[in-house]
Design a protein around this motif. Structure first.
Motif, PDB file in Angstrom:
ATOM      1  N   UNK A 176      51.775  67.552  57.876  1.00 39.79           N
ATOM      2  CA  UNK A 176      50.840  66.502  58.293  1.00 39.79           C
ATOM      3  C   UNK A 176      51.469  65.116  58.196  1.00 39.79           C
ATOM      4  N   UNK A 177      51.118  64.266  59.154  1.00 37.38           N
ATOM      5  CA  UNK A 177      51.569  62.872  59.130  1.00 37.38           C
ATOM      6  C   UNK A 177      50.547  61.968  58.458  1.00 37.38           C
ATOM      7  N   UNK A 178      49.385  62.509  58.165  1.00 36.68           N
ATOM      8  CA  UNK A 178      48.323  61.750  57.518  1.00 36.68           C
ATOM      9  C   UNK A 178      47.175  62.685  57.184  1.00 36.68           C
ATOM     10  N   UNK A 179      46.090  62.105  56.733  1.00 31.37           N
ATOM     11  CA  UNK A 179      44.923  62.908  56.384  1.00 31.37           C
ATOM     12  C   UNK A 179      44.125  63.266  57.643  1.00 31.37           C
ATOM     13  N   UNK A 180      43.472  64.431  57.636  1.00 30.39           N
ATOM     14  CA  UNK A 180      42.643  64.806  58.787  1.00 30.39           C
ATOM     15  C   UNK A 180      41.491  63.816  58.973  1.00 30.39           C
ATOM     16  N   UNK A 181      41.090  63.662  60.230  1.00 29.60           N
ATOM     17  CA  UNK A 181      39.935  62.835  60.566  1.00 29.60           C
ATOM     18  C   UNK A 181      39.097  63.566  61.601  1.00 29.60           C
ATOM     19  N   UNK A 182      37.802  63.316  61.585  1.00 28.64           N
ATOM     20  CA  UNK A 182      36.916  63.944  62.570  1.00 28.64           C
ATOM     21  C   UNK A 182      36.917  63.123  63.856  1.00 28.64           C
TER      22      UNK A 182
END
Length: 210
Positions: free
Chosen positions: A160-166
């Protein structure tokens, strides 16, 4: 077979590209509700469908049943331009990385169950098979978080390049994924054959635009 279409051979493949843009409209506008990219001509096209794009078309009996697009990350691309918030830092820019986006399979080619869809598997195999000889070693992509484990199972080293987002009611994560010869062997094993998924080029030598 997977047809790879770029500016070098697009003139010889206008019929397939017309089908591809209409398939994108059915999947992303009509099914997924991306109203911002809706067009009256029912062709889903954006600013990245230019001379730098590489289009991967899954074709069965002259019908386009699957699609995805590769964009160089050394230029503006979807993640860096429209979704940089998915990255903790600066979106990658590397001549050995492409962005894999607009991934879709026609309703007629969809399957149920836990196994990876054969059309999607062929498209992913095509990325690795086509990319390795051209100096590619990976891709970045914005995808549902559920895809991460599947990539790892295919020996695609995704981080992952960052945290998941909706986004549009789907949990999306930006990933940087690496592939190599071992990845290709695993993909061949999953498909049950070492035969190439790539269709013979129509109308010129196909290179990755930079």
């Amino acid at each position: 077979m997977i047809h790879v279409i770029t500016s070098a051979n697009s003139a010889q493949n206008t019929d397939l590209m017309e089908q591809a843009f209409r398939l994108r409209h059915r999947i992303f506008v009509e099914e997924m509700g991306w109203s911002a990219v809706a067009r009256e001509d029912r062709r889903e096209i954006d600013e990245f469908d230019d001379e730098h794009a590489v289009h991967l078309l899954a074709v069965e009996e002259d019908d386009v049943v699957g699609y995805s697009r590769l964009l160089p990350t050394t230029r503006p691309y979807v993640l860096s331009t429209h979704l940089p918030q998915l990255c903790k830092g600066t979106p990658p820019a590397d001549p050995g990385l492409v962005e894999w986006s607009r991934i879709g399979v026609a309703d007629s080619a969809r399957t149920s169950g836990r196994r990876l869809n054969p059309t999607a598997l062929a498209i992913l195999t095509a990325i690795v098979e086509w990319g390795l000889p051209r100096g590619l070693h990976g891709f970045v992509s914005e995808m549902p978080t559920s895809w991460l484990l599947r990539l790892l199972q295919l020996h695609i080293h995704a981080m992952p390049l960052g945290l998941p987002q909706r986004i549009d009611d789907v949990e999306i994560v930006a990933v940087r994924a690496g592939f190599d010869a071992q990845s290709l062997r695993r993909l061949h094993a999953m498909r049950g054959t070492t035969a190439s998924v790539l269709a013979p080029a129509r109308g010129g030598i196909i290179r990755l635009a930079s």
